[in-house]
Design a protein around this motif. Sequence first.
Motif, PDB file in Angstrom:
ATOM      1  N   GLU A 205       0.846  -1.183   0.000  1.00 29.61           N
ATOM      2  CA  GLU A 205       0.000   0.000   0.000  1.00 29.61           C
ATOM      3  C   GLU A 205       0.888   1.241   0.000  1.00 29.61           C
ATOM      4  OE1 GLU A 205      -3.142   0.353  -0.300  1.00 29.61           O
ATOM      5  OE2 GLU A 205      -3.818  -1.739  -0.091  1.00 29.61           O
ATOM      6  N   PRO A 206       0.663   2.174  -0.897  1.00 30.73           N
ATOM      7  CA  PRO A 206       1.446   3.411  -0.882  1.00 30.73           C
ATOM      8  C   PRO A 206       1.090   4.261   0.322  1.00 30.73           C
ATOM      9  CG  PRO A 206      -0.320   3.560  -2.497  1.00 30.73           C
ATOM     10  CD  PRO A 206      -0.331   2.148  -1.986  1.00 30.73           C
ATOM     11  N   THR A 207       2.085   4.932   0.865  1.00 30.09           N
ATOM     12  CA  THR A 207       1.881   5.818   2.003  1.00 30.09           C
ATOM     13  C   THR A 207       2.606   7.134   1.739  1.00 30.09           C
ATOM     14  OG1 THR A 207       3.805   4.912   3.165  1.00 30.09           O
ATOM     15  CG2 THR A 207       1.646   3.932   3.663  1.00 30.09           C
ATOM     16  N   VAL A 208       2.169   8.177   2.408  1.00 27.27           N
ATOM     17  CA  VAL A 208       2.815   9.481   2.285  1.00 27.27           C
ATOM     18  C   VAL A 208       3.733   9.666   3.493  1.00 27.27           C
ATOM     19  CG1 VAL A 208       2.477  11.968   2.108  1.00 27.27           C
ATOM     20  CG2 VAL A 208       0.840  10.404   1.040  1.00 27.27           C
ATOM     21  N   ASP A 209       5.019   9.919   3.234  1.00 24.10           N
ATOM     22  CA  ASP A 209       5.961  10.043   4.345  1.00 24.10           C
ATOM     23  C   ASP A 209       5.985  11.466   4.893  1.00 24.10           C
ATOM     24  OD1 ASP A 209       7.611  11.620   2.743  1.00 24.10           O
ATOM     25  OD2 ASP A 209       9.137  10.075   2.437  1.00 24.10           O
ATOM     26  N   LEU A 213       6.366  12.799   0.338  1.00 22.27           N
ATOM     27  CA  LEU A 213       6.646  11.887  -0.765  1.00 22.27           C
ATOM     28  C   LEU A 213       5.796  10.630  -0.630  1.00 22.27           C
ATOM     29  CD1 LEU A 213      10.532  12.134  -0.636  1.00 22.27           C
ATOM     30  CD2 LEU A 213       9.075  13.159  -2.399  1.00 22.27           C
ATOM     31  N   VAL A 214       5.346  10.097  -1.758  1.00 24.86           N
ATOM     32  CA  VAL A 214       4.587   8.859  -1.751  1.00 24.86           C
ATOM     33  C   VAL A 214       5.559   7.681  -1.837  1.00 24.86           C
ATOM     34  CG1 VAL A 214       2.797   7.491  -2.886  1.00 24.86           C
ATOM     35  CG2 VAL A 214       2.612   9.993  -2.844  1.00 24.86           C
ATOM     36  N   ASN A 215       5.544   6.848  -0.823  1.00 31.06           N
ATOM     37  CA  ASN A 215       6.393   5.659  -0.765  1.00 31.06           C
ATOM     38  C   ASN A 215       5.618   4.496  -1.361  1.00 31.06           C
ATOM     39  OD1 ASN A 215       7.951   3.446  -0.113  1.00 31.06           O
ATOM     40  ND2 ASN A 215       7.710   3.652   2.099  1.00 31.06           N
ATOM     41  N   ILE A 216       6.154   3.920  -2.436  1.00 29.62           N
ATOM     42  CA  ILE A 216       5.512   2.794  -3.111  1.00 29.62           C
ATOM     43  C   ILE A 216       6.453   1.596  -2.981  1.00 29.62           C
ATOM     44  CG2 ILE A 216       4.418   1.990  -5.244  1.00 29.62           C
ATOM     45  CD1 ILE A 216       4.439   5.002  -6.125  1.00 29.62           C
ATOM     46  N   PRO A 217       6.293   0.785  -1.939  1.00 26.20           N
ATOM     47  CA  PRO A 217       7.256  -0.306  -1.702  1.00 26.20           C
ATOM     48  C   PRO A 217       7.255  -1.341  -2.820  1.00 26.20           C
ATOM     49  CG  PRO A 217       5.902   0.124   0.247  1.00 26.20           C
ATOM     50  CD  PRO A 217       5.276   0.856  -0.891  1.00 26.20           C
ATOM     51  N   ALA A 218       8.343  -2.049  -2.916  1.00 26.03           N
ATOM     52  CA  ALA A 218       8.444  -3.161  -3.862  1.00 26.03           C
ATOM     53  C   ALA A 218       7.765  -4.397  -3.303  1.00 26.03           C
ATOM     54  CB  ALA A 218       9.915  -3.459  -4.147  1.00 26.03           C
ATOM     55  N   SER A 219       7.334  -5.278  -4.191  1.00 25.32           N
ATOM     56  CA  SER A 219       6.786  -6.576  -3.800  1.00 25.32           C
ATOM     57  C   SER A 219       7.740  -7.713  -4.128  1.00 25.32           C
ATOM     58  CB  SER A 219       5.459  -6.843  -4.526  1.00 25.32           C
ATOM     59  OG  SER A 219       4.467  -5.927  -4.192  1.00 25.32           O
ATOM     60  N   LEU A 220       8.332  -7.676  -5.337  1.00 20.15           N
ATOM     61  CA  LEU A 220       9.143  -8.814  -5.787  1.00 20.15           C
ATOM     62  C   LEU A 220      10.182  -8.362  -6.797  1.00 20.15           C
ATOM     63  CD1 LEU A 220       9.531 -11.960  -5.871  1.00 20.15           C
ATOM     64  CD2 LEU A 220       7.924 -11.965  -7.794  1.00 20.15           C
ATOM     65  N   TYR A 221      11.439  -8.706  -6.524  1.00 18.00           N
ATOM     66  CA  TYR A 221      12.529  -8.530  -7.492  1.00 18.00           C
ATOM     67  C   TYR A 221      12.523  -9.742  -8.411  1.00 18.00           C
ATOM     68  CZ  TYR A 221      17.408  -8.137  -9.147  1.00 18.00           C
ATOM     69  OH  TYR A 221      18.549  -8.059  -9.918  1.00 18.00           O
ATOM     70  N   LEU A 222      12.434  -9.508  -9.700  1.00 13.07           N
ATOM     71  CA  LEU A 222      12.231 -10.602 -10.647  1.00 13.07           C
ATOM     72  C   LEU A 222      13.491 -11.409 -10.936  1.00 13.07           C
ATOM     73  CD1 LEU A 222       9.788  -8.976 -13.226  1.00 13.07           C
ATOM     74  CD2 LEU A 222       9.267 -10.421 -11.239  1.00 13.07           C
ATOM     75  N   MET A 298       4.549   4.332 -11.177  1.00 17.44           N
ATOM     76  CA  MET A 298       4.737   5.013  -9.889  1.00 17.44           C
ATOM     77  C   MET A 298       4.127   6.409  -9.929  1.00 17.44           C
ATOM     78  SD  MET A 298       8.585   3.681  -8.871  1.00 17.44           S
ATOM     79  CE  MET A 298       8.782   4.919  -7.586  1.00 17.44           C
ATOM     80  N   ARG A 299       4.248   7.072 -11.067  1.00 20.53           N
ATOM     81  CA  ARG A 299       3.676   8.419 -11.188  1.00 20.53           C
ATOM     82  C   ARG A 299       2.158   8.382 -11.029  1.00 20.53           C
ATOM     83  NH1 ARG A 299       5.271  11.380 -16.477  1.00 20.53           N
ATOM     84  NH2 ARG A 299       6.871  12.384 -15.185  1.00 20.53           N
ATOM     85  N   THR A 300       1.470   7.459 -11.691  1.00 24.38           N
ATOM     86  CA  THR A 300       0.009   7.440 -11.598  1.00 24.38           C
ATOM     87  C   THR A 300      -0.452   7.000 -10.209  1.00 24.38           C
ATOM     88  OG1 THR A 300      -0.142   5.187 -12.534  1.00 24.38           O
ATOM     89  CG2 THR A 300      -0.257   7.048 -14.071  1.00 24.38           C
ATOM     90  N   VAL A 301       0.326   6.148  -9.552  1.00 19.76           N
ATOM     91  CA  VAL A 301      -0.004   5.802  -8.165  1.00 19.76           C
ATOM     92  C   VAL A 301       0.081   7.048  -7.291  1.00 19.76           C
ATOM     93  CG1 VAL A 301       0.752   4.533  -6.115  1.00 19.76           C
ATOM     94  CG2 VAL A 301       0.671   3.383  -8.336  1.00 19.76           C
ATOM     95  N   ALA A 302       1.148   7.839  -7.453  1.00 20.80           N
ATOM     96  CA  ALA A 302       1.294   9.060  -6.667  1.00 20.80           C
ATOM     97  C   ALA A 302       0.151  10.023  -6.946  1.00 20.80           C
ATOM     98  CB  ALA A 302       2.639   9.717  -6.965  1.00 20.80           C
TER      99      ALA A 302
END
Length: 313
Positions: A205-209, A213-222, A298-302
């Motif tokens: 879930e994105p959060t505002v720090d 800034l909107v923090n968009i954490p990673a889920s999985l490195y491919l 990431m931009r559209t999530v923000a």
Amino acid sequence: MGAVVISIDAELGWGFHDYPADERPTDRIARSRWGWEQLAETLAEHDIPATWAVVGHLFEDDCAGAHVGHPSPSGWFAHERGDDPMDDQYRFAPDLLADLAESDVGHDIGSHTYSHVEFDADYATEDLARAECDRAVEAAEAAGITMDSFVFPRNRIGHREILAESGFRCYRGTEPETTADGPYSAPLRKLAQATVVRDPPPLVEPTVDEFGLVNIPASLYLFGFEGPARRVLSATVGDPVVRQARLGVDAAAAGEGICHLWLHPNNLTTEADLARFRAICAHIDDVRADTDLTVETMRTVADRVVTEDVTAA
């Protein structure tokens, strides 16, 4: 319904320029342009926009090795000088960036600093972080690109206040701690996740720090599960990373949250590497067609998070 985000650490040779010359992974550097082109072609084929976090130096076509006034550590740009400098094609990429900017897919072109500085390293002073942000922004603006998204080199987060001052709006945070593989010791964790555990990677879930800034954490490195174990499992039960990514995409389609996948162009060195990425994109496309799953950058999530915050207020 949830969403999928793909972020790409677009660095070519800059991801390894601080390595001693004899320790650089020459195969990854040599295939980095091919990997970049294959990623772009695959994303275009499936109409999947991604966030390309670009090392700012790649916007340039020449620098003469000078970088006058850049407050970098001694020897930071040594790979551009001397008797055996890194080849220009891995230090400059205005052609690749122009293709991204002109794509109909709607990619988000963000920053991976100007010269791949780790922002939490001892050498990363405030002056250096500010110079890295300013020069990256200037190089992008000269190419007609405004950047909102930021990915920290090697995921080492620091100097977020300077990101905010420089006009960035969001960044990729680190992956949440997972407990699904808790019974396994650290050396067995990746193997367990690939073979035993049936849980998807975490939805985030994105959060505002505190800096806005909107923090968009990673889920999985491919490309976090490689080597002999990958080859053995791929030959017997299929690519374990594709399985994990599909589980994450399916989980996002079935609920709320973001499945945030990430990689580097230089991860793609073989046809098998490309097949992994193609299979994941094909699955995203298929699931999106049958559900309310969305694909975001990431931009559209923000943009969405900020709009939701304003509406809630």
